[in-house]
Design a protein around this motif. Structure first.
Motif, PDB file in Angstrom:
ATOM      1  N   VAL A 170      29.123  -9.773  -6.373  1.00  0.00           N
ATOM      2  CA  VAL A 170      28.880 -11.111  -6.921  1.00  0.00           C
ATOM      3  C   VAL A 170      27.941 -11.051  -8.126  1.00  0.00           C
ATOM      4  N   ASP A 224      28.250  -9.221 -10.543  1.00  0.00           N
ATOM      5  CA  ASP A 224      29.062  -8.898 -11.722  1.00  0.00           C
ATOM      6  C   ASP A 224      29.803 -10.102 -12.284  1.00  0.00           C
ATOM      7  N   ILE A 225      29.761 -11.229 -11.601  1.00  0.00           N
ATOM      8  CA  ILE A 225      30.607 -12.369 -11.966  1.00  0.00           C
ATOM      9  C   ILE A 225      30.428 -12.788 -13.422  1.00  0.00           C
ATOM     10  N   THR A 281      33.493 -12.464 -16.069  1.00  0.00           N
ATOM     11  CA  THR A 281      34.033 -13.668 -16.697  1.00  0.00           C
ATOM     12  C   THR A 281      34.069 -13.508 -18.207  1.00  0.00           C
ATOM     13  N   GLU A 325      32.903 -18.932 -14.290  1.00  0.00           N
ATOM     14  CA  GLU A 325      32.200 -18.261 -13.194  1.00  0.00           C
ATOM     15  C   GLU A 325      32.556 -18.836 -11.824  1.00  0.00           C
ATOM     16  N   MET A 336      35.987 -17.476 -10.999  1.00  0.00           N
ATOM     17  CA  MET A 336      35.879 -16.040 -10.738  1.00  0.00           C
ATOM     18  C   MET A 336      35.293 -15.801  -9.348  1.00  0.00           C
ATOM     19  N   ALA A 337      34.289 -16.569  -8.977  1.00  0.00           N
ATOM     20  CA  ALA A 337      33.707 -16.426  -7.636  1.00  0.00           C
ATOM     21  C   ALA A 337      34.755 -16.725  -6.568  1.00  0.00           C
ATOM     22  N   MET A 362      37.119 -13.845  -6.277  1.00  0.00           N
ATOM     23  CA  MET A 362      36.499 -12.712  -5.578  1.00  0.00           C
ATOM     24  C   MET A 362      36.464 -12.934  -4.064  1.00  0.00           C
ATOM     25  N   CYS A 368      37.769  -5.021 -15.800  1.00  0.00           N
ATOM     26  CA  CYS A 368      37.904  -5.406 -14.399  1.00  0.00           C
ATOM     27  C   CYS A 368      39.370  -5.608 -14.065  1.00  0.00           C
ATOM     28  N   ARG A 393      41.802  -7.306 -10.513  1.00  0.00           N
ATOM     29  CA  ARG A 393      41.885  -7.846  -9.154  1.00  0.00           C
ATOM     30  C   ARG A 393      42.924  -7.035  -8.382  1.00  0.00           C
TER      31      ARG A 393
END
Length: 164
Positions: free
Chosen positions: A17, A19-20, A24, A44, A47-48, A51, A69, A71
């Motif tokens: 978290v 790195d969010i 982003t 953000e 993105m959270a 994750m 990054c 996913r």
């Protein structure tokens, strides 16, 4: 435009978290080429949420900055990766290929026998990139964007797959 910076050694690890914010920024910079969509690719908060729903891997440079990054998730016996983003200053350096290899490796660790990715039909340069990595087109899907498409633009998703 200056040529891409040579790839500094990057370590790839699971995202946290913490790195969010950097993730982003990298995603929005990398996806800024999608002028056919309005607004930034993510924020953000989104993105959270992403994750919480899936695992992310990040590459960081020697200074600890997130420079890429992706996913990764398991969907039955198949893996899926998406939101692959490389800092524009590092594109063309091999970092994208390294992130794909890491995503594939993670899918193997999760017990997946194949991996899928979807790209937008308006990003034809991505077809070439993924084909070079062994991906083949396996179908299409409708594109239902979370942010508006520019007027008069038609777009669909192309599904690419690879046996692991």
């Amino acid at each position: 435009m200056p040529p891409p910076e040579p790839a500094a050694p990057a370590s790839i690890r699971p995202a946290t978290v913490g790195d969010i914010a950097q993730m982003t920024a990298v995603v929005n910079a990398a996806f800024a080429v999608e002028k056919f969509l309005e607004g930034p690719r993510t924020n953000e908060t989104r993105m959270a949420g992403a994750m919480r729903a899936a695992e992310f891997l990040v590459a960081e440079d020697d200074a600890g900055r997130v420079v890429a990054c992706v996913r990764v998730e398991r969907r039955g016996e198949r893996g899926h990766f998406g939101m692959l983003a490389v800092d524009p200053a590092r594109q063309g350096s091999g970092l994208g290929r390294a992130m794909v290899r890491s995503a594939e490796d993670r899918c193997r660790q999760l017990g997946c026998t194949a991996v899928d990715i979807t790209i937008l039909s308006l990003r034809s340069e991505l077809l070439t990139f993924y084909r070079r990595l062994g991906y083949v087109e396996t179908g299409t899907e409708p594109f239902r964007p979370a942010r508006p498409l520019a007027d008069g633009i038609a777009c669909h998703r192309i599904v690419l797959s690879k046996v692991l």
